[in-house]
Motif scaffolding. Sequence first.
Motif, PDB file in Angstrom:
ATOM      1  N   ALA A 102       0.849  -1.188   0.000  1.00  8.75           N
ATOM      2  CA  ALA A 102       0.000   0.000   0.000  1.00  8.75           C
ATOM      3  C   ALA A 102       0.883   1.236   0.000  1.00  8.75           C
ATOM      4  O   ALA A 102       1.938   1.251   0.640  1.00  8.75           O
ATOM      5  CB  ALA A 102      -0.918   0.014   1.217  1.00  8.75           C
ATOM      6  N   PHE A 144      -4.083   0.394  -1.851  1.00 12.06           N
ATOM      7  CA  PHE A 144      -3.509  -0.931  -1.972  1.00 12.06           C
ATOM      8  C   PHE A 144      -3.317  -1.341  -3.421  1.00 12.06           C
ATOM      9  O   PHE A 144      -4.097  -0.978  -4.310  1.00 12.06           O
ATOM     10  CB  PHE A 144      -4.421  -1.966  -1.296  1.00 12.06           C
ATOM     11  CG  PHE A 144      -4.376  -1.938   0.196  1.00 12.06           C
ATOM     12  CD1 PHE A 144      -5.211  -1.098   0.914  1.00 12.06           C
ATOM     13  CD2 PHE A 144      -3.480  -2.749   0.889  1.00 12.06           C
ATOM     14  CE1 PHE A 144      -5.174  -1.069   2.301  1.00 12.06           C
ATOM     15  CE2 PHE A 144      -3.432  -2.727   2.273  1.00 12.06           C
ATOM     16  CZ  PHE A 144      -4.276  -1.890   2.981  1.00 12.06           C
ATOM     17  N   SER A 188      -8.212  -6.481  -3.549  1.00 14.02           N
ATOM     18  CA  SER A 188      -7.496  -5.824  -2.455  1.00 14.02           C
ATOM     19  C   SER A 188      -8.414  -4.808  -1.766  1.00 14.02           C
ATOM     20  O   SER A 188      -9.434  -4.392  -2.335  1.00 14.02           O
ATOM     21  CB  SER A 188      -6.243  -5.134  -3.003  1.00 14.02           C
ATOM     22  OG  SER A 188      -6.594  -4.188  -3.986  1.00 14.02           O
TER      23      SER A 188
END
Lengths: 112, 111
Positions: free
Chosen positions: A92, A103, B43
């Motif tokens: 990240a 991210f 993610s």
Amino acid sequence: KAGVTQTPRYLIKTRGQQVTLSCSPISGHRSVSWYQQTPGQGLQFLFEYFSETQRNKGNFPGRFSGRQFSNSRSEMNVSTLELGDSALYLCASSGTGDEKLFFGSGTQLSVL
Amino acid sequence: QKEVEQNSGPLSVPEGAIASLNCTYSDRGSQSFFWYRQYSGKSPELIMFIYSNGDKEDGRFTAQLNKASQYVSLLIRDSQPSDSATYLCAVISGGSYIPTFGRGTSLIVHP
């Protein structure tokens, strides 16, 4: 503006090997953090780099290491892989003074 | 040990309902609070952040913070099937900028 780029997307390794993961942050972001995500433990902080210096480190063994280059790109290395290292590794980035994390897509590591 | 606790769920709500996700934290010195959404196989993505006691609204999302009780919540109004995901609560303590993440709450919005 390009997002955070992680390579490779998938990796399969065997116990005892080592692996290097790469992360390119958003342009202008100088902070790069690494996280390990597993179903059992959730997101665990590995370390954070800012301007090529490790600023923070989580509670992981020394087999986990990283570095950051002058262009803010970062690499993470895991040596002597163990079965328990199988996880999604997320990178990240964040802007200077900004706590919001952006991210990358992650690297799914499988250790056989 | 700074801890962030979330009910793992799954929380199942019908389409159009309000989904309420809760998070408690142990460190009274915590100052910054975030909600990330993570779709399966993807993610985490930041969707809300809050720093002061009270409510903060952004579209269908409302974050609520109560520092005295050490909890932060996320309300999703008019829930849609596309909201089905795991929601991660993240907390940053004063003097740090590294968030501690909860393990996430799985939300399922069924038609």
